[in-house]
Design an enzyme around this catalytic site. Structure first.
Site, PDB file in Angstrom:
ATOM      1  N   HIS A  93      41.693 -10.436  36.581  1.00 45.85           N
ATOM      2  CA  HIS A  93      40.567 -10.198  37.481  1.00 45.85           C
ATOM      3  C   HIS A  93      39.246 -10.419  36.748  1.00 45.85           C
ATOM      4  O   HIS A  93      39.036  -9.893  35.663  1.00 45.85           O
ATOM      5  CB  HIS A  93      40.654  -8.783  38.048  1.00 45.85           C
ATOM      6  CG  HIS A  93      39.630  -8.501  39.087  1.00 45.85           C
ATOM      7  ND1 HIS A  93      39.005  -7.289  39.176  1.00 45.85           N
ATOM      8  CD2 HIS A  93      39.113  -9.270  40.073  1.00 45.85           C
ATOM      9  CE1 HIS A  93      38.151  -7.321  40.182  1.00 45.85           C
ATOM     10  NE2 HIS A  93      38.195  -8.512  40.739  1.00 45.85           N
ATOM     11  N   ASP A 131      32.242 -32.325  36.247  1.00 40.87           N
ATOM     12  CA  ASP A 131      32.166 -33.776  36.322  1.00 40.87           C
ATOM     13  C   ASP A 131      32.343 -34.359  34.926  1.00 40.87           C
ATOM     14  O   ASP A 131      32.450 -33.630  33.933  1.00 40.87           O
ATOM     15  CB  ASP A 131      30.859 -34.223  36.987  1.00 40.87           C
ATOM     16  CG  ASP A 131      29.604 -33.754  36.267  1.00 40.87           C
ATOM     17  OD1 ASP A 131      29.606 -33.668  35.023  1.00 40.87           O
ATOM     18  OD2 ASP A 131      28.607 -33.488  36.965  1.00 40.87           O
ATOM     19  N   HIS A 164      20.948 -25.229  36.396  1.00 41.37           N
ATOM     20  CA  HIS A 164      21.995 -25.976  35.695  1.00 41.37           C
ATOM     21  C   HIS A 164      22.089 -25.592  34.221  1.00 41.37           C
ATOM     22  O   HIS A 164      23.198 -25.507  33.669  1.00 41.37           O
ATOM     23  CB  HIS A 164      21.749 -27.484  35.843  1.00 41.37           C
ATOM     24  CG  HIS A 164      22.863 -28.322  35.302  1.00 41.37           C
ATOM     25  ND1 HIS A 164      24.163 -28.222  35.763  1.00 41.37           N
ATOM     26  CD2 HIS A 164      22.875 -29.277  34.348  1.00 41.37           C
ATOM     27  CE1 HIS A 164      24.919 -29.083  35.111  1.00 41.37           C
ATOM     28  NE2 HIS A 164      24.168 -29.734  34.240  1.00 41.37           N
ATOM     29  N   TYR A 180      25.826 -32.962  39.203  1.00 44.52           N
ATOM     30  CA  TYR A 180      25.994 -31.530  39.474  1.00 44.52           C
ATOM     31  C   TYR A 180      27.289 -31.193  40.216  1.00 44.52           C
ATOM     32  O   TYR A 180      27.378 -30.166  40.882  1.00 44.52           O
ATOM     33  CB  TYR A 180      24.780 -30.969  40.219  1.00 44.52           C
ATOM     34  CG  TYR A 180      23.498 -31.215  39.471  1.00 44.52           C
ATOM     35  CD1 TYR A 180      23.165 -30.457  38.358  1.00 44.52           C
ATOM     36  CD2 TYR A 180      22.642 -32.255  39.842  1.00 44.52           C
ATOM     37  CE1 TYR A 180      22.006 -30.715  37.640  1.00 44.52           C
ATOM     38  CE2 TYR A 180      21.475 -32.509  39.133  1.00 44.52           C
ATOM     39  CZ  TYR A 180      21.169 -31.733  38.033  1.00 44.52           C
ATOM     40  OH  TYR A 180      20.022 -31.994  37.322  1.00 44.52           O
ATOM     41  N   ALA A 181      28.295 -32.031  40.087  1.00 40.70           N
ATOM     42  CA  ALA A 181      29.598 -31.765  40.705  1.00 40.70           C
ATOM     43  C   ALA A 181      30.398 -30.879  39.743  1.00 40.70           C
ATOM     44  O   ALA A 181      31.336 -31.327  39.080  1.00 40.70           O
ATOM     45  CB  ALA A 181      30.320 -33.063  41.012  1.00 40.70           C
ATOM     46  N   ASN A 182      29.984 -29.626  39.673  1.00 33.28           N
ATOM     47  CA  ASN A 182      30.561 -28.646  38.756  1.00 33.28           C
ATOM     48  C   ASN A 182      30.666 -27.312  39.473  1.00 33.28           C
ATOM     49  O   ASN A 182      29.828 -26.988  40.318  1.00 33.28           O
ATOM     50  CB  ASN A 182      29.658 -28.458  37.530  1.00 33.28           C
ATOM     51  CG  ASN A 182      29.325 -29.757  36.843  1.00 33.28           C
ATOM     52  OD1 ASN A 182      30.194 -30.435  36.341  1.00 33.28           O
ATOM     53  ND2 ASN A 182      28.043 -30.108  36.836  1.00 33.28           N
TER      54      ASN A 182
END
Length: 139
Positions: free
Chosen positions: A20, A28, A106, A128-130
């Site tokens: 947990h 990316d 970011h 920014y594909a994270n």
């Protein structure tokens, strides 16, 4: 052989060890990964596999209570952002909970990857594909 959709042994191993509030990230091709964090490199070539392909499969095999996204994704990659939000809503419905969403700059996002158990690198070549996924509990 496992019956699930997820075949990658390194990803399966990391997910099986999450407790947990533990976190993993999916990034990316350009996301810097701290030396102290396990790198699971799935990237083969440009956009293969894509961020969304990896996120969709991992999110079927993980109980998620919270996600962290870079604030910049809203303006710099609205298409991926909308698809992430749609998938998060689907995950919440399947898990019968609400997945919290946090946005950070970011630079802060990159710092937070140091606390992740692993970063899964995709072949995604859009900005920014994270995402950071925080583990929840199913009970």
């Amino acid at each position: 052989m496992r019956k699930g959709q997820l075949f990658n042994s390194d990803v399966c191993h990391v997910l099986s060890k999450l407790g947990h509030t533990d976190c993993i990230a999916i990034g990316d091709a350009g996301l810097p990964i701290p030396d102290s964090t396990q790198r699971i490199d799935l990237a083969l070539t440009k956009d293969i596999p894509s961020f969304l392909q990896v996120f969709n499969v991992v999110s079927t095999d993980m109980q998620i209570e919270k996600v962290v996204l870079a604030e910049e994704i809203k303006q710099k990659n609205p298409t991926i952002h909308q698809k992430i939000l749609q998938r998060i809503q689907e995950v919440g419905q399947l898990q019968k909970n609400t997945v919290m969403i946090e946005y950070v700059p970011h630079e802060e996002f990159k710092q937070q990857t140091a606390a992740c158990k692993a970063v899964i690198r995709t072949g995604e070549c859009s900005p920014y594909a994270n995402i950071i996924l925080q583990s929840g509990v199913f009970f």
